[in-house]
Structure formats: C-alpha cells, structure tokens
Design an enzyme around this catalytic site. Sequence first.
Site, mmCIF file in Angstrom:
data_model
loop_
_atom_site.group_PDB
_atom_site.id
_atom_site.type_symbol
_atom_site.label_atom_id
_atom_site.label_comp_id
_atom_site.label_asym_id
_atom_site.label_seq_id
_atom_site.Cartn_x
_atom_site.Cartn_y
_atom_site.Cartn_z
ATOM 1 N N GLY A 19 0.743 -1.233 -0.116
ATOM 2 C CA GLY A 19 -0.066 -0.027 0.105
ATOM 3 C C GLY A 19 0.761 1.341 -0.146
ATOM 4 O O GLY A 19 0.430 2.299 0.512
ATOM 5 N N THR A 21 1.760 3.321 -2.148
ATOM 6 C CA THR A 21 1.424 4.067 -3.289
ATOM 7 C C THR A 21 0.569 5.284 -2.852
ATOM 8 O O THR A 21 0.507 6.182 -4.045
ATOM 9 C CB THR A 21 0.772 3.378 -4.505
ATOM 10 O OG1 THR A 21 -0.212 2.762 -3.989
ATOM 11 C CG2 THR A 21 1.928 2.397 -4.899
ATOM 12 N N ASN A 93 1.184 -2.696 5.454
ATOM 13 C CA ASN A 93 0.413 -1.495 5.470
ATOM 14 C C ASN A 93 -0.820 -1.474 4.646
ATOM 15 O O ASN A 93 -1.906 -0.636 5.103
ATOM 16 C CB ASN A 93 1.244 0.087 5.084
ATOM 17 C CG ASN A 93 0.244 1.042 5.020
ATOM 18 O OD1 ASN A 93 -0.025 1.716 5.740
ATOM 19 N ND2 ASN A 93 0.034 1.548 3.548
ATOM 20 N N SER A 145 -4.935 -0.224 13.809
ATOM 21 C CA SER A 145 -5.732 1.132 13.800
ATOM 22 C C SER A 145 -5.997 1.448 15.153
ATOM 23 O O SER A 145 -6.124 0.451 16.087
ATOM 24 C CB SER A 145 -6.829 1.189 13.001
ATOM 25 O OG SER A 145 -7.938 1.971 13.272
ATOM 26 N N TYR A 158 -14.031 -3.960 10.043
ATOM 27 C CA TYR A 158 -12.606 -3.247 10.299
ATOM 28 C C TYR A 158 -12.040 -3.556 11.469
ATOM 29 O O TYR A 158 -11.021 -4.105 11.722
ATOM 30 C CB TYR A 158 -12.918 -2.018 9.875
ATOM 31 C CG TYR A 158 -11.524 -1.068 9.681
ATOM 32 C CD1 TYR A 158 -10.779 -1.213 8.523
ATOM 33 C CD2 TYR A 158 -11.287 -0.102 10.842
ATOM 34 C CE1 TYR A 158 -9.309 -0.469 8.823
ATOM 35 C CE2 TYR A 158 -10.267 0.803 10.838
ATOM 36 C CZ TYR A 158 -9.151 0.383 9.621
ATOM 37 O OH TYR A 158 -8.173 1.266 9.546
ATOM 38 N N THR A 161 -10.653 -7.122 12.029
ATOM 39 C CA THR A 161 -9.488 -7.498 11.052
ATOM 40 C C THR A 161 -8.067 -6.771 11.988
ATOM 41 O O THR A 161 -7.200 -7.242 12.355
ATOM 42 C CB THR A 161 -9.525 -7.033 9.896
ATOM 43 O OG1 THR A 161 -9.909 -5.378 9.625
ATOM 44 C CG2 THR A 161 -10.636 -7.690 9.082
ATOM 45 N N LYS A 162 -8.316 -5.637 12.290
ATOM 46 C CA LYS A 162 -7.259 -4.972 12.932
ATOM 47 C C LYS A 162 -7.004 -5.646 14.457
ATOM 48 O O LYS A 162 -5.779 -5.376 14.774
ATOM 49 C CB LYS A 162 -7.720 -3.345 13.054
ATOM 50 C CG LYS A 162 -7.882 -2.728 11.763
ATOM 51 C CD LYS A 162 -6.404 -2.716 10.967
ATOM 52 C CE LYS A 162 -6.301 -1.956 9.726
ATOM 53 N NZ LYS A 162 -5.000 -2.012 8.947
ATOM 54 N N ILE A 191 -5.818 10.395 10.821
ATOM 55 C CA ILE A 191 -4.335 11.023 10.357
ATOM 56 C C ILE A 191 -5.098 11.703 8.978
ATOM 57 O O ILE A 191 -5.852 11.400 8.377
ATOM 58 C CB ILE A 191 -3.435 9.967 9.939
ATOM 59 C CG1 ILE A 191 -3.172 8.941 11.155
ATOM 60 C CG2 ILE A 191 -2.189 10.622 9.242
ATOM 61 C CD1 ILE A 191 -2.679 9.695 12.352
#
Length: 253
Positions: A19, A21, A93, A145, A158, A161-162, A191
């Site tokens: 990730g 990019t 990431n 996260s 989410y 998974t984190k 962020i």
Amino acid sequence: MSTGAPPRSLQGTTAVVTGGTTGLGLGIAERFLAAGATVVCASRDTHDVRTVLDRFPERAHYHRADVSDEASVRDLMRFAHERTGRLDVVVANAGISRDAKLARLSLADWNAMVGTNLTGVFLTIRESLPYLLESGRGRIITVSSLMGSRTAVGAAGYCATKAGVEMLTRAAAIELGPKGISVNAIAPGFINTGMGKKVEADERLWQRYRDRIALGRLGDTAEVTEAAAFLAAPESSYVNGHVLEINGGLRWS
Ligand SMILES: NC(=O)c1ccc[n+]([C@@H]2O[C@H](COP(=O)([O-])OP(=O)(O)OC[C@H]3O[C@@H](n4cnc5c(N)ncnc54)[C@H](OP(=O)(O)O)[C@@H]3O)[C@@H](O)[C@H]2O)c1
C-alpha cells in the site's frame, strides 16, 4: 534545540511497503527513502507513486501486488530481493475499510476486509521470512488502527481485522524474535491522509471523533511515518511485540 542525536539511518537496507502508493504507505516509503533505504512500493494500482519514483530514481521501485493473493505476495518479495539484493524491512500497511452495520455488511465486503487487512498481513509476513532471515536484521512493521482496540458502530469488520493484526503481530514477535526478526505494529488514530482525511470530510462524524481526541486535531502523516522510521531503524533494536498507538490521546467509551 538539537539533541545532537544522529538521524535514524536506513542506509544500505531494502524495505517493502505494501500500500506504499498513497496515503500513509506512501508517506512511510518517502520517509524511508529520505533515510537512505531502497524501497519497493506495492499495491494493485500506481496511485501517487510516481512522485517518489521521480524523486528517488535509483532507490524507489514500484511492483504491482495484491496482498490477499499468495502468489502475488511471493512474487513481490522475490522481486524486491532480486532487484536490490536484499530485504530487511517489511511494512504490512495495505488496508481497506468497508463500513456498514452488521445486518447490512455483505459477505463480499467482509471477505475483502479479512483478505486484505488480515490475510494480507499474514502473507506479507510469511513470504518475506526467507529474505528477512538472510538479512540478519529483519524488521516487520504491521499497521493496525485505533479501531484494533476500540469499537465503533458500523465498523465491526474493520475492527475485527485490526484486532487480528495486533494479535498476529504479538504472536509473530515471540516466534520470530529468537530468529533475529522483530515485529511491531503501529496503530494510528485519525491522520490527515487516506482514510482519516475521509472521516474529517464528514463534518458530523469528525465532530464526534474530534471531541474524543485529547489533542483535538487530526494527526499529521509525518507523526506516523517518524514512528515507522524508528521501528525500522537500529535505535529500536530492543522493541519487539509492541503496538505503538499514535492517536493524540483518546477518550473512548
Ligand atoms: N489514514 C488514517 O487515518 C488511518 C488510521 C488508522 C489506520 N490506518 C491504516 O493505515 C493503512 C493505510 O491507510 P490509508 O489511510 O493510507 O489508506 P489509503 O489511502 O486508502 O491507501 C491504502 C493503500 O493500500 C493499497 N491496497 C488496498 N488493498 C490492497 C491489496 N489487496 N493489495 C495491495 N495493496 C492494497 C491501496 O492501493 P490499491 O487499492 O491500488 O491496491 C493503497 O495503496 C491501512 O492499513 C489503514 O487501515 C489509516
């Protein structure tokens, strides 16, 4: 006032940033490049990676990869090693969020989050191991996260998974530590890039979250990338199995 401390050097190391990019991953890649590393940025699409490829033509690379696909991740690690002759640091990431309350969360969205956020981190760790062992100073940094340890309505998939990423990180740390590889996680709050920026754009949602942040603001990308640079650098050699929260101080019920 300057502390006189030397900059965190990654000179002579190769890092893969999944990730890498756009958003936080691109920021981490730039920070590593500034510290002297050679960096392979990986994702399914190129996004903004051209900016770093142009600035660091010798040391910045892009390789297309899907972290949820075993063969693709294997190919990524092989590419990094073949192209640069080594692999020392891996940043898992790549991540996605598909918000929906449980009753309406589709299996496709659930599977996409598990496949990218959790299976993707597992594959990234596993497929990098032969090269990190060869390096003799391997570092793995996973990206969790604030939701890895706190709940939010509509974010169950989410969050799950984190939370998995954080436990995977701790388990990997005790398994790989004796082999000379340290494994740590960073757990950002909101962020000013990527997903966090989207939250800020939703005024009502951002108001609700901002009231919970002691510092009362979004974090800056550099405030996360500096932590990643620390975890990749020689200065953090005795840090292992840690989840580093970078969230401005949260009050959460
Ligand atoms: N920004 C924040 O405020 C914040 C806060 C807490 C945690 N995080 C975590 O930080 C990480 C980066 O988030 P971000 O906000 O920077 O997100 P972002 O801007 O959406 O970037 C996500 C990156 O992951 C890549 N990616 C997604 N699925 C992939 C796959 N299957 N294979 C390979 N690459 C994939 C994307 O490229 P492609 O789609 O082209 O593959 C992109 O490069 C995520 O793990 C996120 O959960 C972010």
